[in-house]
Design an enzyme around this catalytic site. Sequence first.
Site, mmCIF file in Angstrom:
data_model
loop_
_atom_site.group_PDB
_atom_site.id
_atom_site.type_symbol
_atom_site.label_atom_id
_atom_site.label_comp_id
_atom_site.label_asym_id
_atom_site.label_seq_id
_atom_site.Cartn_x
_atom_site.Cartn_y
_atom_site.Cartn_z
ATOM 1 N N HIS A 78 0.847 -1.207 0.000
ATOM 2 C CA HIS A 78 0.000 0.000 0.000
ATOM 3 C C HIS A 78 0.883 1.259 0.000
ATOM 4 C CE1 HIS A 78 -3.015 2.971 1.148
ATOM 5 N NE2 HIS A 78 -2.209 3.340 2.122
ATOM 6 N N ASP A 107 4.141 20.606 -28.857
ATOM 7 C CA ASP A 107 4.469 19.236 -28.469
ATOM 8 C C ASP A 107 5.525 19.286 -27.374
ATOM 9 O OD1 ASP A 107 4.582 16.490 -28.420
ATOM 10 O OD2 ASP A 107 4.795 16.266 -30.580
ATOM 11 N N TRP A 142 7.412 0.052 3.244
ATOM 12 C CA TRP A 142 7.734 0.684 1.964
ATOM 13 C C TRP A 142 9.129 1.299 1.955
ATOM 14 C CZ3 TRP A 142 8.855 5.775 0.583
ATOM 15 C CH2 TRP A 142 8.740 6.723 1.601
ATOM 16 N N SER A 172 11.852 5.418 -15.609
ATOM 17 C CA SER A 172 10.680 6.116 -16.144
ATOM 18 C C SER A 172 10.627 7.555 -15.634
ATOM 19 C CB SER A 172 9.401 5.381 -15.741
ATOM 20 O OG SER A 172 8.273 6.185 -15.992
ATOM 21 N N SER A 173 10.815 7.712 -14.326
ATOM 22 C CA SER A 173 10.728 9.060 -13.739
ATOM 23 C C SER A 173 11.804 9.968 -14.300
ATOM 24 C CB SER A 173 10.855 8.971 -12.211
ATOM 25 O OG SER A 173 9.794 8.220 -11.668
ATOM 26 N N HIS A 256 13.378 12.281 1.423
ATOM 27 C CA HIS A 256 12.737 13.543 1.789
ATOM 28 C C HIS A 256 12.537 14.480 0.603
ATOM 29 C CE1 HIS A 256 10.751 15.527 5.042
ATOM 30 N NE2 HIS A 256 11.030 16.636 4.392
ATOM 31 N N GLU A 258 11.797 13.353 -2.080
ATOM 32 C CA GLU A 258 10.639 12.695 -2.680
ATOM 33 C C GLU A 258 9.332 13.280 -2.131
ATOM 34 O OE1 GLU A 258 9.950 10.749 -5.014
ATOM 35 O OE2 GLU A 258 8.057 9.747 -4.557
ATOM 36 N N TYR A 260 8.801 16.304 -1.535
ATOM 37 C CA TYR A 260 8.518 17.519 -2.309
ATOM 38 C C TYR A 260 8.272 17.199 -3.783
ATOM 39 C CZ TYR A 260 9.915 19.275 2.110
ATOM 40 O OH TYR A 260 9.961 19.477 3.467
ATOM 41 N N SER A 271 -2.026 26.682 -7.097
ATOM 42 C CA SER A 271 -1.677 28.029 -7.549
ATOM 43 C C SER A 271 -2.335 28.399 -8.872
ATOM 44 C CB SER A 271 -0.145 28.151 -7.685
ATOM 45 O OG SER A 271 0.470 27.912 -6.446
ATOM 46 N N HIS A 305 16.207 13.926 9.660
ATOM 47 C CA HIS A 305 15.201 14.046 10.727
ATOM 48 C C HIS A 305 14.338 12.784 10.790
ATOM 49 C CE1 HIS A 305 12.099 16.133 7.887
ATOM 50 N NE2 HIS A 305 11.746 14.901 8.058
ATOM 51 N N HIS A 306 14.451 11.928 9.767
ATOM 52 C CA HIS A 306 13.798 10.614 9.847
ATOM 53 C C HIS A 306 14.605 9.645 10.702
ATOM 54 C CE1 HIS A 306 10.830 11.484 6.663
ATOM 55 N NE2 HIS A 306 11.794 12.203 6.121
ATOM 56 N N THR A 331 7.237 27.328 3.084
ATOM 57 C CA THR A 331 5.934 26.663 3.000
ATOM 58 C C THR A 331 4.840 27.583 3.535
ATOM 59 O OG1 THR A 331 7.079 24.565 3.358
ATOM 60 C CG2 THR A 331 4.688 24.551 3.579
ATOM 61 N N LYS A 334 3.801 30.231 1.048
ATOM 62 C CA LYS A 334 2.857 29.789 0.016
ATOM 63 C C LYS A 334 1.431 29.756 0.560
ATOM 64 C CE LYS A 334 3.934 26.926 -3.113
ATOM 65 N NZ LYS A 334 4.136 27.904 -4.176
ATOM 66 N N ARG A 453 2.490 1.862 14.904
ATOM 67 C CA ARG A 453 2.066 1.610 13.539
ATOM 68 C C ARG A 453 2.552 0.214 13.120
ATOM 69 N NH1 ARG A 453 6.282 5.421 10.134
ATOM 70 N NH2 ARG A 453 5.095 4.628 8.379
#
Length: 631
Positions: A78, A107, A142, A172-173, A256, A258, A260, A271, A305-306, A331, A334, A453
């Site tokens: 998941h 294009d 994960w 791919s990314s 991390h 990731e 963002y 926006s 920080h993880h 942040t 925004k 968890r």
Amino acid sequence: MAVSTGAVRRPAEATFWSTVWEWLTTVDHKRIGILYFWTVIVWFLLAGAQALLMRLQLARPDAQVLTPAVYNQLYTMHGTAMVFLVGTPVASVFANMVLPMMIGARDVAFPRLNALSYWIFLFGGLLLNAGWLAGGAFDVGWTGYANMSTRPFTEGIGANFWVMGLIVLGFSSMASALNFLVTIINMRAPGMTLMRMPLFVWALAIVFILVLFAFPVLTVALIFLWFDRFYGTRFFDVSAGGNIFLWQHLFWIFGHPEVYILILPAFGILSEVIPTFSRKPIFGYTTMVLAMVAIAFLGFSVWAHHMFTVGMGPVGNFAFSLSTMLIAIPTGVKVFNWLATMWGGRIRWQTPMLFAGNAVLLFVVGGLSGMMHASPPIDAQQHDSYFVVAHFHYVLFGGLVMAVFAGIYYWLPKLTGRLLDEGLGKVHFWLTFVGFNLTFFPMHFLGALGMPRRIYTYPAEAGWGTLNLLITIGAFITAVGTLFFAYNLFRSLQKGQPAGNDPWDGRTLEWSIPSPPPEYNFEKIPVVHSRDAWWEEKRQRRIAPVGGGSNGHGPTPTHAQGHAHGTSGGEEIHLPKPSIIPLILALGLAVAGLGTIYSRALIALGLAITVGAIVAWVLEPPIRGVIRSKE
């Protein structure tokens, strides 16, 4: 004009098989966007079904709905699916759907590379989930922490599919990121300076830069793990001089940024939607751009920080605590600017705006709880508890998924030519809003009460039963809301109200062309004179000075700067040639990846397909033909 093929328009003479062939060989970015869209929807529904099964197991104490082994596989897959198959490709989905149109391009820079990135994404996702059919999926979370994911501790074949699937998805990314970065840099319409780009384009540009720096780190970590599992290396084996923290550092140096990569496309969507439905220009455009750049820069300095609980010591904890707190500043800028944009606006609370406003609210809740984790002592208390589950779901479901729904209701009519039903959309919104908060808000209390968890069950004496039951009810309410969304999608595609070119009184260039757009997007390349270019043209009908920066002063661009005239007076429009080669090349890579798990013969077959496809790619003409616009 010779051709006008909409993104999903089907020629009257088309047969079923000719239509299938068109989709398999398409290099049209809009069609590829639709392929991405439906593929991500399928992965989203699969991940949602996995979550519902977990919630059935946890609805009451000592339940036996699932075995512990299946539960572990479900929470692992998941999380993996939501991050890599739903959240990460959001940028590619919307970039394909609208980015070239927003910058006035016909294009993308590399149409066949664009198709290749989609097919690799599809096969990578299938490879990632193949463990379900081969004896059991990956089951250690994960994050895939080594050394739990190395062979002595995880013998199952699901781990092999997980590692190889993520390696393939990384290609791919990165292919998609490279293609769209070049598109943004080289193919903007004349007059569209960097500081006139829509904020959504800015958000995607920053995301694609993050992808190009972050994903190679994950790929290196996965290759180390692959070598440990198959070739006897000991990168993560402490007894052989390895280091288990190596995986954690590499994973979170990717992980991390990731976050963002996931959330910045959502910021870009907000926006665009908020100013349009507030009927005001975005407040503080320049600070919004700078805030996103700052978030991306600081995003690479907060990974540890993880790892506050691994014992880095006071200096390390202080440094990463400080950088984590700093990221709250851009942040907050925004959020303030979105609120200032709405302030005094004549807001239309239609479905896209409902989801957008809700995304801002829920992201703020998730951001505030995240700031608590910036403090090492508080993080140590909340680590691995349900409080953390509540936090990241408020950020990634509340902030990201809600914004994605806003983007779908906002932009999908541009590609399909039909509006999604407003009544069904509002039912979808309210069920999702109620269900989401009933699901995830009580998790804050569960975490504070000490529920860890990733546990399979819990005793009745723990006192967590009532909150868990409420959470399960909330999850099913959210699922019902998703069913309304799915029904709305299918119904609107068949019977939806025609969207027209500009159903929302839009601000940006995509709303200046038909819905669905022709294959070449713009018959005539637009010349941009200001931010909110389409709004300016509609409202003021004036020609503003065109500049080389945000101040709007400078020389007026000529056609030669952005596009060429044909010899007969019209513009030449080059149509890319449809190609099956990207699909075959992606298939070759997938077969080679499968071969690394099963046999060398499969590796050889996959590489042979890959090499053959590359040769054919080089030899195949990229252009189908040239047509001329009316002029």
